[in-house]
Enzyme design. Structure first.
Site, PDB file in Angstrom:
ATOM      1  N   THR A  23       0.845  -1.194   0.000  1.00 25.67           N
ATOM      2  CA  THR A  23       0.000   0.000   0.000  1.00 25.67           C
ATOM      3  C   THR A  23       0.881   1.244   0.000  1.00 25.67           C
ATOM      4  OG1 THR A  23      -0.225   0.180   2.419  1.00 25.67           O
ATOM      5  CG2 THR A  23      -1.787  -1.262   1.269  1.00 25.67           C
ATOM      6  N   GLY A  24       0.386   2.301  -0.642  1.00 28.24           N
ATOM      7  CA  GLY A  24       1.177   3.528  -0.733  1.00 28.24           C
ATOM      8  C   GLY A  24       2.452   3.324  -1.516  1.00 28.24           C
ATOM      9  N   ALA A  25       2.367   2.558  -2.622  1.00 29.45           N
ATOM     10  CA  ALA A  25       3.569   2.120  -3.339  1.00 29.45           C
ATOM     11  C   ALA A  25       4.069   3.124  -4.362  1.00 29.45           C
ATOM     12  CB  ALA A  25       3.284   0.781  -4.032  1.00 29.45           C
ATOM     13  N   ASN A  26       3.433   4.279  -4.497  1.00 25.16           N
ATOM     14  CA  ASN A  26       3.816   5.184  -5.568  1.00 25.16           C
ATOM     15  C   ASN A  26       4.956   6.128  -5.197  1.00 25.16           C
ATOM     16  OD1 ASN A  26       1.283   6.358  -4.090  1.00 25.16           O
ATOM     17  ND2 ASN A  26       2.389   8.149  -4.847  1.00 25.16           N
ATOM     18  N   SER A  27       5.359   6.160  -3.924  1.00 19.84           N
ATOM     19  CA  SER A  27       6.422   7.081  -3.523  1.00 19.84           C
ATOM     20  C   SER A  27       7.050   6.608  -2.216  1.00 19.84           C
ATOM     21  CB  SER A  27       5.880   8.507  -3.351  1.00 19.84           C
ATOM     22  OG  SER A  27       4.952   8.554  -2.279  1.00 19.84           O
ATOM     23  N   GLY A  28       8.151   7.253  -1.856  1.00 21.77           N
ATOM     24  CA  GLY A  28       8.766   7.038  -0.551  1.00 21.77           C
ATOM     25  C   GLY A  28       9.098   5.601  -0.240  1.00 21.77           C
ATOM     26  N   TYR A 178      -1.627  11.625  14.989  1.00 24.83           N
ATOM     27  CA  TYR A 178      -0.694  10.800  14.214  1.00 24.83           C
ATOM     28  C   TYR A 178      -0.099   9.724  15.118  1.00 24.83           C
ATOM     29  CZ  TYR A 178       3.465   9.302  11.692  1.00 24.83           C
ATOM     30  OH  TYR A 178       4.440   8.534  11.089  1.00 24.83           O
TER      31      TYR A 178
END
Length: 315
Positions: A23-28, A178
């Site tokens: 998940t969240g694989a498009n950056s960082g 957070y």
């Protein structure tokens, strides 16, 4: 695993034939994890909120790895309808999954609510991953050396679970909530390990944190003070995403990684370094807290895991 061994991505075994969801694989960290898994032959499903950004990220990976096996699929973790749609489509195409890396997250926005009315950080960082894991658990159970890796933070040690005000309606601070979401990640990962073990499941649940890593998470927060501190003043102390991803890569791939382990950097303050087991906050490992968060999360998501309940013998 010791400091002398200094585990790196070169230690990742051959992953040919194994299927990963990140998940969240498009950056960082997510993109660094995707690239490292693909380099060793893994089939990686990039679960991203923005498909255009996801396709650009995939193209960036394949530019250096022409044979990389990648898929881009839309997933908005802050919207439970999107989580259900993603999981349903994935089940139709992939009856077996090997590893789920719960990596995506948001950090310290002004108070806002998800599509279902939950505080955004709790929704995206915890509830979405809780629901996704539950919906994919059967596929993971059919996998080879199956694992769930949930990315938390050293900040979980500063967090509290505001069970009487999870939405922040009465009191809200960007970093306080957070930290709550990162504690929820840690509690969930540990409680999942406890339940999987009691059920005799082949799936392992592990936790990881990246230390202090330079990613868009800190620079992209709309809160000026947080952006100034973490995305500016402290930035020279940060390590690269490739280095920050090592703990979650170890947790996802190394044969020696044990269920229930929390993997983080071995350097001072766990800010940077090679991946090693690090301490979990006592409140994150508390069985009562784990059971309470689990019950609340089931109620808020409507997702129930196909595992025995605590009353059926969980300790």
């Amino acid at each position: 695993m010791t400091k002398q061994q200094r585990w790196t991505a070169d230690h990742i075994p051959d992953l040919t034939g194994r299927v990963f969801v990140v998940t969240g694989a498009n950056s960082g960290l997510g993109l660094a994890t995707t690239r490292a898994l693909a380099r060793r032959g893994g089939h990686v499903i990039l679960a991203v909120r923005d498909e255009d950004r996801g396709r650009r990220a995939a193209a960036d990976v394949t530019a250096g790895l022409p044979d990389a096996r990648l898929e881009v699929r839309r997933l908005d973790l802050a919207d439970l309808d999107s989580v259900h749609a993603f999981a349903g489509a994935l089940r139709a195409d992939h009856p077996r999954l090997d590893v789920l890396v719960n990596n995506a997250g948001v950090m310290a926005p002004p108070r806002s609510l998800s599509a279902q009315g939950h505080e955004l950080q709790f929704a995206a960082n915890h509830l979405g991953h809780f629901a996704l894991t539950g919906l994919l658990l059967d596929q993971l159970g059919a996998g080879r050396d199956p694992r769930v890796v949930t990315v938390s933070s050293a900040n979980h040690r500063q967090g509290r679970l505001f069970f009487d005000d999870l939405s922040g309606e009465r009191a809200y601070s960007p970093m306080g909530f957070y930290n709550q979401s990162k504690l929820a990640n840690a509690v969930f990962g540990h409680e999942l390990h406890r339940r999987l073990t009691a059920a005799g499941s082949p799936v392992r649940s592990l936790l990881a944190h990246p230390g202090y890593t330079s990613t868009g998470l800190q620079r992209g927060t709309p809160v000026p003070m947080v952006r100034w501190l973490f995305g500016g003043v402290l930035l020279p102390l940060a390590q690269s995403p490739d280095r920050g991803a090592l703990p979650q890569l170890y947790a996802a791939t190394d044969p020696r990684a044990e269920g229930g382990a929390f993997i983080g950097p071995d350097g001072p303050g766990e800010l940077r370094g090679a991946p090693v087991p690090v301490p979990l906050a006592p409140r994150a490992a508390d069985a009562g807290t784990g059971a309470r968060l689990w019950e609340v999360s089931e109620g808020l998501t409507g997702v129930r895991f196909a595992l025995p309940s605590r009353s059926a013998g969980l300790a």
